[in-house]
Every structure is written in C-alpha cells, then in structure tokens.
Design a protein around this motif. Structure first.
Motif, mmCIF file in Angstrom:
data_model
loop_
_atom_site.group_PDB
_atom_site.id
_atom_site.type_symbol
_atom_site.label_atom_id
_atom_site.label_comp_id
_atom_site.label_asym_id
_atom_site.label_seq_id
_atom_site.Cartn_x
_atom_site.Cartn_y
_atom_site.Cartn_z
ATOM 1 N N UNK A 1 -75.914 89.545 25.614
ATOM 2 C CA UNK A 1 -75.183 89.034 25.912
ATOM 3 C C UNK A 1 -75.100 87.589 25.690
ATOM 4 N N UNK A 2 -76.360 87.000 26.245
ATOM 5 C CA UNK A 2 -76.486 85.315 26.292
ATOM 6 C C UNK A 2 -76.194 84.908 24.640
ATOM 7 N N UNK A 3 -76.966 85.335 23.923
ATOM 8 C CA UNK A 3 -77.127 85.094 22.504
ATOM 9 C C UNK A 3 -75.953 85.393 21.403
ATOM 10 N N UNK A 4 -75.388 86.663 21.734
ATOM 11 C CA UNK A 4 -74.310 87.185 20.951
ATOM 12 C C UNK A 4 -72.812 87.089 21.601
ATOM 13 N N UNK A 5 -72.850 86.995 22.829
ATOM 14 C CA UNK A 5 -71.539 86.949 23.432
ATOM 15 C C UNK A 5 -70.982 85.545 24.026
ATOM 16 N N UNK A 6 -72.160 85.275 24.903
ATOM 17 C CA UNK A 6 -71.634 83.722 25.621
ATOM 18 C C UNK A 6 -72.119 82.714 24.530
ATOM 19 N N UNK A 7 -73.147 82.725 23.990
ATOM 20 C CA UNK A 7 -73.681 81.844 23.040
ATOM 21 C C UNK A 7 -72.772 80.700 22.699
ATOM 22 N N UNK A 8 -72.298 80.476 21.465
ATOM 23 C CA UNK A 8 -71.595 79.224 21.090
ATOM 24 C C UNK A 8 -70.136 79.442 21.209
ATOM 25 N N UNK A 9 -69.806 80.140 22.160
ATOM 26 C CA UNK A 9 -68.243 80.536 22.393
ATOM 27 C C UNK A 9 -67.508 79.770 23.503
ATOM 28 N N UNK A 10 -66.282 79.603 23.315
ATOM 29 C CA UNK A 10 -65.525 78.989 24.567
ATOM 30 C C UNK A 10 -64.438 80.223 24.911
ATOM 31 N N UNK A 11 -64.593 79.972 26.322
ATOM 32 C CA UNK A 11 -63.625 81.045 27.029
ATOM 33 C C UNK A 11 -62.496 80.198 27.751
ATOM 34 N N UNK A 12 -61.580 80.791 28.284
ATOM 35 C CA UNK A 12 -60.575 80.163 29.347
ATOM 36 C C UNK A 12 -59.717 80.976 29.788
ATOM 37 N N UNK A 13 -58.891 80.427 31.072
ATOM 38 C CA UNK A 13 -57.947 81.251 31.672
ATOM 39 C C UNK A 13 -56.875 80.387 32.164
#
Ligand code: SAM
Length: 246
Positions: A147-159
């Motif tokens: 999860x940390x390296x593939x999903x969260x990693x260099x990603x941006x989330x928002x709401x």
C-alpha cells in the motif's frame, strides 16, 4: 508537525471508516486466540475511536498518544458520552507505563507506520512484551509495504466537501522506505476557507521485517492476517494485522 490542527477534523475525515466493524474484528481475534481480556493498553489511540467503544463494552482500557490535540478530542468525546477513560500523553517510543501483567496491547490504524526507525520499533515491542502477562495478546495493524509503495507512494489524493477540503501529496523515498505526506486542509470559516498544513512521515515495513522483530523479542504464535479477515496476508494486502502472544 503531525496531528495538531488536523486532530480537530480527524473524525470528520475518518467518517468512512467503520470502527464498529473494527471492534468486532478485534473481539473475534480475541475469541479465536482463547485469551481472557479484561484490560487493554492502546498505543496511538488518537481520538479514541476504538478506545471509547471498547471502554463502553466494559474493557478496562488506557489510551496513549503523542498528540495532545488528538487526546483533547478523545477526552471531550468521553465527557459527552459520560464515560471515564484514562488517556496518557506519551510518545510510545518512550513508554512510561508501570502496570504489568496486561491482558492485551493494541495499536490500530497504522500507528506503527509512524515509527521510522527499526530500532525504535524493536524497543517498543520489547516494552510491550514486558508489560503483557504470560499468554497476553498483542494486536496491531500496519499499512502494508504494498500500500505504501504502490498506492500511497508518489500519489496525490484530495476531497472537496462542503465545509472541508484537503490535498494530500505523497513522496516515497525508496531508499529509506519512508513516505512523506504533505497535507493541506481548507476549513470553512463563514464565507472563506482557512488553510493549514501538516507533514507526516510514515515508514513502509515488510511483513518479514516485522515478523523478525516480533520473533526476536520473544513473541510466539504469530498470525499475519490480511484486511480484516483471517486469511494469511499476501503480497497485495493493504492493511496487515499482526496477532501474537507472549
Ligand atoms: C492514523 S492515527 C490512528 C488513531 C487511532 N488509533 C484510530 O484508529 O483512529 C495515528 C495516531 O498515531 C499517533 N502517533 C504517532 N506517532 C506516535 C508516537 N510516537 N507515540 C504515540 N502516538 C503516536 C498519532 O498522534 C495519531 O493519533
């Protein structure tokens, strides 16, 4: 800093998390492990989302957290619910707790990912081991390496909600296995939004690393479950639960 102003909107942003289901899962683990649990020490308890319902179910529980603000929210909720829970403002890396022979130590919702050094994690596990009774149970979960390296990693989330919005930008340092999380929050204040920011750091641990530390500390009967099930965690599990006994 971490969990300062964020503390006061944490529960709102976690309203999609089913803490009732989480409690059921923990109680099912306890049943399966055949231990009698009357008292619980909860590390990184935050705003008491598990602490308070567990206290309401009759467990004698103490919650520890490094964030005074998270504990302020937890204490306020206890006042509203008219329930008495002891909360201690402590860094679990420097645990100062002198009640031994505990039935259960708990750390939920990736509290240990905030421990950035393996040595610190070892030290925490050793302290937990000392505090538990023989056959006492240690239950915790982490956000998995996957999860940390593939999903969260260099990603941006928002709401973008009516009264709160946030932007959550992550940067993964593959050498250190650390995700830097830059959070910007926007809270409605009348016609305008106030902005505040926090930076969080979480470490990605492999299941094997955690298993080695647990075994080295002396824990046995170790189970590694995936995502609120009783199935063995695999490569793509996102939340991994560790259950072990002294
Ligand atoms: C994601 S929140 C989880 C809170 C709570 N367990 C829940 O399920 O909602 C992580 C918590 O870990 C706490 N934390 C991080 N590092 C800590 C440390 N070294 N000692 C104690 N608490 C810590 C934070 O203050 C925060 O409340």
């Amino acid at each position: 800093m971490q969990y300062e102003s964020f503390a006061f909107i944490y529960d709102k942003l976690m309203d999609n998390v089913d803490y009732g289901m989480w409690i059921n899962y923990i109680e099912n683990i306890i049943k399966r492990e055949n231990v009698i649990v009357k008292n619980i020490l909860e590390l990184a308890c935050g705003t008491g989302n598990l602490t308070i319902p567990l206290a309401q179910k009759g467990y004698d529980i103490v919650g520890i957290d490094i964030s005074e603000e998270m504990l302020d929210v937890a204490k306020q909720k206890c006042l509203e619910e008219e329930i008495d829970v002891v909360f201690l403002n402590q860094d679990m890396r420097e645990l100062d707790f002198e009640i031994y022979d505990l039935d259960c130590v708990l750390c939920a919702c990736d509290g240990f990912n905030y421990i950035l050094e393996e040595e610190e994690l070892k030290n925490i596990f050793e302290n937990v081991y000392k505090l538990l009774k023989e056959e006492g149970i240690f239950i915790f979960d982490i956000s998995s390496y996957f999860k940390m390296s593939n999903i969260l990693s260099n990603n941006t989330f928002g709401e973008n909600r009516e009264d709160i919005a946030y932007i959550w930008q992550n940067y993964f340092d593959e050498e250190e296995n650390i995700v830097e999380m830059d959070l910007a929050f926007f809270i409605r204040n009348g016609k305008y939004f106030e902005k505040f920011e926090e930076t969080h750091y979480q470490r990605a641990y492999n299941n094997e690393e955690i298993l080695d530390i647990l075994k080295h500390t002396g824990f046995n009967n170790i189970k590694v479950y995936k995502d609120f099930t009783f199935l063995q965690a695999d490569e793509e599990s996102e939340r991994v639960f560790f259950v072990c006994k002294k």
